[in-house]
Design a protein around this motif. Structure first.
Motif, PDB file in Angstrom:
ATOM      1  N   GLU A 155       0.831  -1.471   0.177  1.00  8.28           N
ATOM      2  CA  GLU A 155       0.069  -0.066  -0.208  1.00  8.28           C
ATOM      3  C   GLU A 155       0.958   1.214   0.088  1.00  8.28           C
ATOM      4  O   GLU A 155       1.786   1.230   0.922  1.00  8.28           O
ATOM      5  N   LYS A 156       0.453   2.229  -0.820  1.00  6.95           N
ATOM      6  CA  LYS A 156       1.458   3.394  -0.954  1.00  6.95           C
ATOM      7  C   LYS A 156       0.559   4.361  -0.186  1.00  6.95           C
ATOM      8  O   LYS A 156       1.431   5.460   0.011  1.00  6.95           O
ATOM      9  N   ILE A 157      -0.633   4.281   0.163  1.00 11.59           N
ATOM     10  CA  ILE A 157      -1.375   5.351   0.987  1.00 11.59           C
ATOM     11  C   ILE A 157      -1.759   4.826   2.410  1.00 11.59           C
ATOM     12  O   ILE A 157      -1.946   3.556   2.200  1.00 11.59           O
ATOM     13  N   ASN A 158      -1.935   5.459   3.423  1.00 10.78           N
ATOM     14  CA  ASN A 158      -2.309   4.943   4.546  1.00 10.78           C
ATOM     15  C   ASN A 158      -3.721   5.691   4.801  1.00 10.78           C
ATOM     16  O   ASN A 158      -4.216   6.348   3.859  1.00 10.78           O
ATOM     17  N   GLU A 159      -4.374   5.085   6.088  1.00 15.44           N
ATOM     18  CA  GLU A 159      -5.630   5.526   6.489  1.00 15.44           C
ATOM     19  C   GLU A 159      -5.796   6.825   6.399  1.00 15.44           C
ATOM     20  O   GLU A 159      -6.720   7.927   6.001  1.00 15.44           O
ATOM     21  N   GLU A 160      -4.647   7.809   6.998  1.00 13.58           N
ATOM     22  CA  GLU A 160      -4.566   9.377   7.461  1.00 13.58           C
ATOM     23  C   GLU A 160      -4.630  10.063   5.848  1.00 13.58           C
ATOM     24  O   GLU A 160      -5.642  10.872   5.752  1.00 13.58           O
TER      25      GLU A 160
END
Length: 188
Positions: free
Chosen positions: A118-123
């Protein structure tokens, strides 16, 4: 002859009941058609033009389906548009031309990557969703969760803000919003 007379009367009574039921059904159908027609001010073509303009679809977009339906006691045109790898679903109010709800779905799954990349997180996903809903704050997010659908990791969420409900899915590998839906909630 008395027996024949009773049979004749029962037969006649049965025929009258059938005719009465048929008349009642026809009246209900007529009232329904009248109500539908009084609620339909737009043509199918006008509703399609509204949906195409709102979606900002390309000139190659194709209207796949357009039919009358009811949504929360409103008569709407339910319209599906295909534009490349994007599918748009619209509900257009037949009286006012208002976009009652719409959603956008990305149909292309070519960017699928293994779950741990994954390159983006929840934030970041939260920030991206809030950018699309001007004025909404983190406290307006009622759902945000990581899931893995159709071989694609992503963040699925829901924002409720200003009498609107926004549902979305953001691809965790690419950061693309692969599903977006807006719908008015509450009284119209």
């Amino acid at each position: 002859n008395e027996k024949e007379s009773k049979i004749f009367m029962k037969d006649k009574l049965l025929k009258l009941k059938i005719v009465g039921v048929l008349i009642a059904v026809l009246l209900l159908i007529a009232v329904g058609v009248y109500r539908y027609r009084n609620n339909v001010k737009l043509t199918k073509k006008q509703a399609e033009e509204i949906a195409l303009k709102h979606s900002k679809a390309s000139s190659k977009a194709v209207v796949e389906n357009n039919h009358l339906d009811t949504e929360n006691e409103r008569v709407v045109y339910e319209i599906k548009i295909l534009d490349g790898n994007q599918k748009y679903d619209y509900d257009i109010d037949t009286k006012t031309g208002e976009v009652v709800s719409y959603s956008i779905e990305i149909l292309d799954a070519k960017n699928t990557v293994v779950p741990n990349n994954e390159k983006i997180n929840e934030e970041k996903a939260t920030s991206m969703a809030l950018e699309k809903v001007k004025g909404a704050k983190k406290s307006d997010i009622v759902k945000m969760e990581f899931d893995f659908d159709y071989g694609r990791p992503g963040y699925e969420g829901k924002i409720i803000y200003n009498n609107m409900e926004y549902e979305f899915k953001i691809d965790a590998n690419t950061g693309n919003i692969i599903f977006w839906k807006e719908e008015k909630i509450g009284k119209y």
